[in-house]
Design an enzyme around this catalytic site. Structure first.
Site, PDB file in Angstrom:
ATOM      1  N   ASN A 173      75.104   5.581  65.336  1.00 55.41           N
ATOM      2  CA  ASN A 173      74.396   6.485  64.430  1.00 55.41           C
ATOM      3  C   ASN A 173      75.255   7.715  64.250  1.00 55.41           C
ATOM      4  O   ASN A 173      75.224   8.655  65.044  1.00 55.41           O
ATOM      5  CB  ASN A 173      73.030   6.853  65.003  1.00 55.41           C
ATOM      6  N   GLU A 174      76.043   7.668  63.185  1.00 55.37           N
ATOM      7  CA  GLU A 174      77.005   8.733  62.926  1.00 55.37           C
ATOM      8  C   GLU A 174      76.296   9.960  62.365  1.00 55.37           C
ATOM      9  O   GLU A 174      75.135   9.870  61.928  1.00 55.37           O
ATOM     10  CB  GLU A 174      78.053   8.228  61.920  1.00 55.37           C
TER      11      GLU A 174
END
Ligand code: F6R
Length: 643
Positions: A173-174
């Protein structure tokens, strides 16, 4: 459930209920080392598995990959093999997988999980779930939804293990990920791909996308344990724990979760306010170390030199109780100034016939035997080339010990060049074996360990470069030792665990030389990196050797490698360098030609090693000057280690 396991359970405590955790919004436990932290986490997992077994239930684990959980998995395998921990009731869901990437690829998380955990425990293959990196683009969306549903139908995740990316990602989850996100594909950040580049032998080989559980998927877990080791993670850990919730640092979303604990080692915790500036949080114990740390911080904050600090400066920066306990600013300033002044010495091996009461090193014996441990063949000159030079010119018997061969850091092109030059000068008969070696390069498979012959060739290149540098520094070849420690010799980036042989070889060498001084690379930035492993080997050997008589007279100094420097308050010996010595050090570094001009493992600092070293040494000198001490061209810094 054994008592040992019960005792080590990590219990959640709400942040904000303790005075000392002011500024903190995530519960965290600080441990001495990644080994201790990994054991705590592995024990928590084992405990949960057993509790569920007692209740005849399945235990649903959310698992992570990356370097951080490696020793957790190692400990779980040990618990399985030696303490009968069964994984029969475990269902696992991995966080993520690169896309596209086939399962068999050694860089796939599928491969990682099997080689590090699943192949060594009795988990049922049908209970293993890892997002697929192989589905066709058309089917990808559907496969993400069914992964999410599968987690739900297993009853949700009981315990989710997480690492943290240097950009604050959890799973993949950037930054920019939404709080409500579920399992989906994501385009990887440049920084994430950059961090993964060494493993893939270059950023161009790192996949651009990944499939990852979402933030919401993670937040739905009943319990979350996030781990971070090493100072490389300190900055992001501080932001995650003390920062406001923001999509730009996805780890901050964990502040919404009421059962999350971060397990971090001292280095990863080093930027937290309560560790870095404890006097800003609550009353602190004003021992000598804290006094130095606080006064030097005060100088930096007020931009003043030590002797210009006033009572008012102390009072306005949370240090009034220090004044109350230790007198006026005047007294404190003088104490600090003298301490720093006394750390400076142009005689790293001690100054013969001088009063050594306030000097960092002993005067006697006047001529010392010195070992400089260098993890790779070049750290000696990069990190302490000036001090090395002084030790030799001041008549000490300096031994350089290269701990690893450093062979994987030589590029194929560079190695081939040496082969081709050799083949230009030898008979056609001898050329046959050179020809074979050249052929070996043609069939190299980057996914497999490099063949022994190529590793040896690359090791030899580094050896010859090192001898160039040590001869330039003026020591005979007989005082240069190439240990080629076995843990390093895998022909791959992933190394073997340290073995008894690594320790035995090191113990034997120290015992043979019987040194008065040992210098070792005290790099703690990357807990799984070669420098850290080499340091652990030295520490372990010192522990074994401690009872020996000669060790009573052996002092150990730690230097820092190419990446970091000691903070000023940590420095116990500062060795100044003249402009000429800076040049000599630069030349010595130049001998390590294979490590110049775009080396293979540059890290996230694009400067060449000699530039890094010079900039770091000049920066230390400038800091001393700004604090009111003399102006030097450059300074190398050391901290004493008591074993
Ligand atoms: C791995 C994962 C990532 C890593 C993170 C830290 O499954 O999802 O979030 O946990 O990139 O990686 P290391 O531990 O290698 O520093």
């Amino acid at each position: 459930m054994t008592d040992k396991l019960k005792k080590s359970l990590l219990q959640y405590k709400a942040p904000g209920i303790f005075e000392e955790t002011r500024y903190e919004k995530l519960h965290n436990v600080i441990v001495k080392s990644s080994t201790e932290g990994s054991k705590l986490i592995a024990n928590s997992i084992a405990l949960l598995i057993k509790e569920k077994q007692d209740q005849n239930q399945m235990c649903v684990l959310g698992l992570a990959t990356g370097s951080s959980p490696l020793s957790v998995y190692r400990e779980l395998v040990r618990l399985h093999k030696e303490e009968n921990l069964s994984f029969e009731n475990v269902i696992s869901f991995n966080l993520d997988e690169y896309y596209p990437l086939v399962k068999e690829d050694v860089q796939s998380y599928h491969y990682f999980m099997h080689s590090n955990l699943f192949d060594h425990v009795n988990i049922k293959p049908e209970n293993i779930n890892i997002p697929s990196g192989e589905v066709s683009p058309e089917k990808l969306r559907k496969s993400c939804i069914s992964y999410e549903n599968k987690i739900k139908s297993a009853g949700g995740i009981d315990l989710q293990i997480l690492g943290i990316g240097t950009n604050g990602h959890i799973g993949f989850n950037e930054p920019g990920s939404h709080l409500n996100s579920e399992t989906r594909t994501i385009t990887l950040d440049h920084l994430t791909r950059f961090d993964a580049a060494p493993a893939f032998q270059g950023i161009e080989n790192v996949p651009r996308k990944a499939v990852t559980m979402g933030i919401q998927t993670i937040l739905n877990s009943k319990r979350v344990l996030l781990m971070a080791w090493g100072s490389y993670k300190a900055e992001i850990i501080q932001k995650a724990i003390e920062g406001e919730i923001s999509c730009f640092i996805p780890t901050t979303y964990l502040q919404h979760h009421k059962n999350t604990t971060l397990v971090i080692d001292n280095e990863a915790a080093s930027e937290l306010t309560r560790i870095k500036t404890p006097w800003l949080v609550t009353s602190c114990e004003w021992n000598e170390a804290n006094r130095s740390k606080a006064i030097l911080w005060l100088c930096e904050t007020t931009k003043k030199s030590i002797l210009k600090l006033t009572d008012e400066d102390y009072n306005q920066h949370g240090m009034s109780d220090l004044l109350a306990q230790h007198g006026s600013a005047y007294d404190l300033n003088i104490e600090m100034f003298n301490k720093l002044q006394r750390s400076i010495s142009g005689w790293p091996g001690g100054k013969p016939n001088a009063d050594d009461k306030y000097r960092p090193e002993r005067a006697q014996p006047a001529s010392k035997k010195v070992i400089i441990f260098s993890p790779h063949p070049d750290d000696d000159v990069i990190s302490m080339g000036g001090t090395f030079d002084r030790l030799v010119s001041q008549g000490h018997e300096v031994h350089i010990v290269y701990q690893t061969s450093g062979n994987i850091a030589v590029s194929d092109q560079n190695a081939l060049k040496y082969l081709e030059v050799t083949s230009d000068f030898i008979s056609s008969k001898e050329n046959e074996s050179i020809g074979k070696l050249i052929k070996a390069f043609e069939v190299i498979n980057p996914q497999k360990p490099a063949p022994r012959s190529i590793c040896d060739l690359k090791g030899s290149i580094r050896k010859r470069e090192s001898l160039g540098a040590t001869r330039y520094m003026g020591i005979p070849d007989s005082q240069v030792h190439f240990m080629n420690l076995p843990f390093y010799e895998t022909g791959m980036i992933a190394k073997n665990p340290v073995s008894k042989l690594d320790i035995d070889l090191t113990v034997a060498l120290i015992e043979k030389i019987k040194p008065h001084q040992i210098y070792a690379a005290g790099d703690l930035a990357d807990p799984h990196g070669t420098h850290r492993v080499c340091l652990d080997i030295v520490f372990e050997s010192l522990k074994i050797l401690k009872p020996k008589k000669f060790m009573d007279d052996c002092w150990v100094w730690l230097y820092r490698g190419a990446w970091h420097e000691w903070d000023i308050h940590e420095i116990e010996m500062a060795v100044p360098m003249s402009p000429d010595q800076v040049l000599r050090k630069r030349k010595a570094i130049f001998y390590h030609q294979s490590q110049k001009d775009g080396v293979m493992f540059q890290g996230n600092d694009h400067r060449e090693f000699w530039i890094r070293a010079e900039e770091r040494n000049t920066a230390t000198a400038k800091k001393y000057q700004a604090l009111g001490l003399a102006e030097y061209a450059a300074i190398e810094a050391f901290r004493r280690y008591f074993y």
